[in-house]
Write an enzyme that holds these catalytic residues in place. Structure first.
Site, PDB file in Angstrom:
ATOM      1  N   HIS A 148       0.843  -1.202   0.000  1.00 21.64           N
ATOM      2  CA  HIS A 148       0.000   0.000   0.000  1.00 21.64           C
ATOM      3  C   HIS A 148       0.880   1.255   0.000  1.00 21.64           C
ATOM      4  O   HIS A 148       2.083   1.185   0.245  1.00 21.64           O
ATOM      5  CB  HIS A 148      -0.915   0.024   1.236  1.00 21.64           C
ATOM      6  CG  HIS A 148      -2.074  -0.934   1.142  1.00 21.64           C
ATOM      7  ND1 HIS A 148      -1.984  -2.240   1.552  1.00 21.64           N
ATOM      8  CD2 HIS A 148      -3.348  -0.764   0.682  1.00 21.64           C
ATOM      9  CE1 HIS A 148      -3.151  -2.847   1.352  1.00 21.64           C
ATOM     10  NE2 HIS A 148      -3.992  -1.972   0.827  1.00 21.64           N
ATOM     11  N   HIS A 149       0.227   2.383  -0.195  1.00 28.20           N
ATOM     12  CA  HIS A 149       0.878   3.702  -0.180  1.00 28.20           C
ATOM     13  C   HIS A 149       1.503   4.007   1.191  1.00 28.20           C
ATOM     14  O   HIS A 149       1.138   3.395   2.202  1.00 28.20           O
ATOM     15  CB  HIS A 149      -0.154   4.784  -0.535  1.00 28.20           C
ATOM     16  CG  HIS A 149      -1.381   4.719   0.319  1.00 28.20           C
ATOM     17  ND1 HIS A 149      -1.475   5.340   1.536  1.00 28.20           N
ATOM     18  CD2 HIS A 149      -2.550   4.047   0.146  1.00 28.20           C
ATOM     19  CE1 HIS A 149      -2.646   5.086   2.072  1.00 28.20           C
ATOM     20  NE2 HIS A 149      -3.316   4.287   1.243  1.00 28.20           N
ATOM     21  N   LYS A 152      -0.579   4.656   4.629  1.00 19.98           N
ATOM     22  CA  LYS A 152      -1.356   3.640   5.362  1.00 19.98           C
ATOM     23  C   LYS A 152      -0.581   3.230   6.606  1.00 19.98           C
ATOM     24  O   LYS A 152       0.575   2.821   6.536  1.00 19.98           O
ATOM     25  CB  LYS A 152      -1.631   2.428   4.479  1.00 19.98           C
ATOM     26  CG  LYS A 152      -2.544   1.410   5.160  1.00 19.98           C
ATOM     27  CD  LYS A 152      -3.030   0.354   4.182  1.00 19.98           C
ATOM     28  CE  LYS A 152      -3.885  -0.707   4.846  1.00 19.98           C
ATOM     29  NZ  LYS A 152      -5.134  -0.190   5.396  1.00 19.98           N
TER      30      LYS A 152
END
Ligand code: NAD
Length: 239
Positions: A148-149, A152
């Site tokens: 994820h980015h 997060k």
């Protein structure tokens, strides 16, 4: 022959998810948004949709299903309204207390209820495939990689843990790895490794709209169901 569109209420309408729901709902023929509720309202009607503040819930028009992406303090009032109006309840609100989870279970005896950590239809299919693979690949190593980015905070992701629970139901003992990099929307790889061969099941979300689209589809399908507690997997059969 097209069916009558369901009447939808969006709860948390001014938020990131709520705005995506309203934007995407405008293009659909299977539903019609009849009310948009948020903590406070500035305008009474926006793009033809009446807006209501949380304290005005009692005055919303008739609806068949509600989608709730709000915050835990608004959750119970919305759930209670759905029970009193015999409407389906779809929620993605996170951070619910044990009591609020209990309220969901109790409401499920009166109305169709769905809470999901991930509304992607692709992830719902991946979840089914993982359980099936775990059952058939007895003794293989199972690893779940989620990416994820960088913003997060939680790891492993709720989706990775849900996939892991399905792998466990199939008999596997999953291990987890997390990567936080760049602007990755969400990628989940479930790998089964045997001797001399590997199976990789992968889902990549490239656009956050998939979560809002999945929630809209879930609301339409849930509105046609009998009372009970549903997951995204339970709604795939209608596809
Ligand atoms: P946001 O902060 O952008 O928006 C929150 C919305 O809830 C706003 O419209 C606000 O007015 C409304 N709200 C807050 N308190 C309220 C109350 N007491 N009564 C009525 N409305 C109230 O948040 P967001 O990014 O849109 O996320 C909303 C929720 O959905 C969060 O819990 C988030 O973690 C969750 N979420 C879940 C998924 C999923 O797939 N399950 C995906 C994204 C976000």
């Amino acid at each position: 022959m097209s069916k009558t569109p369901i009447r939808l209420l969006v709860h948390g309408a001014s938020g990131r998810m709520g705005q995506a729901l309203l934007r995407l709902a405008a293009d659909r023929e299977d539903l019609r948004v009849v009310a948009a509720v948020s903590r406070k309202v500035d305008q009474r009607v926006v793009d033809g949709i009446p807006r209501f503040a949380a304290k005005e819930l009692a005055g919303v028009p008739a609806f068949d299903a509600a989608i709730d992406f709000s915050l835990p303090d608004g959750f119970e009032a919305m759930l209670a309204l759905c029970v009193s109006r015999s409407a389906a309840f779809v929620s993605g609100t996170t951070g619910l207390s044990d009591d609020q989870r209990g309220a969901l279970d109790a409401a499920a005896s009166r109305i169709p209820v769905l809470w999901a950590a991930n509304f992607s239809l692709g992830v719902a299919v991946l979840d089914l495939l993982v359980e099936r693979a775990a059952r058939d690949l007895d003794g293989w190593a199972c690893d779940i990689l989620e990416q994820h980015h960088v913003h997060k905070l939680d790891a492993p992701s709720g989706t990775a843990l849900a996939l892991g629970a399905s792998a466990e139901r199939g008999g596997a003992a999953p291990r987890y790895a997390s990567v936080r990099a760049g602007d990755i929307v969400g990628e989940h790889t479930v790998q089964f490794a045997g001797v001399g061969e590997r199976v990789e099941l992968v889902h990549r979300a490239t656009n956050r709209d998939v979560f809002a689209l999945g929630a809209l589809t879930a609301a339409v399908r849930l509105a046609a169901r009998t009372p009970g507690l549903y997951g995204m997997r339970d709604l795939l059969a209608d596809a």
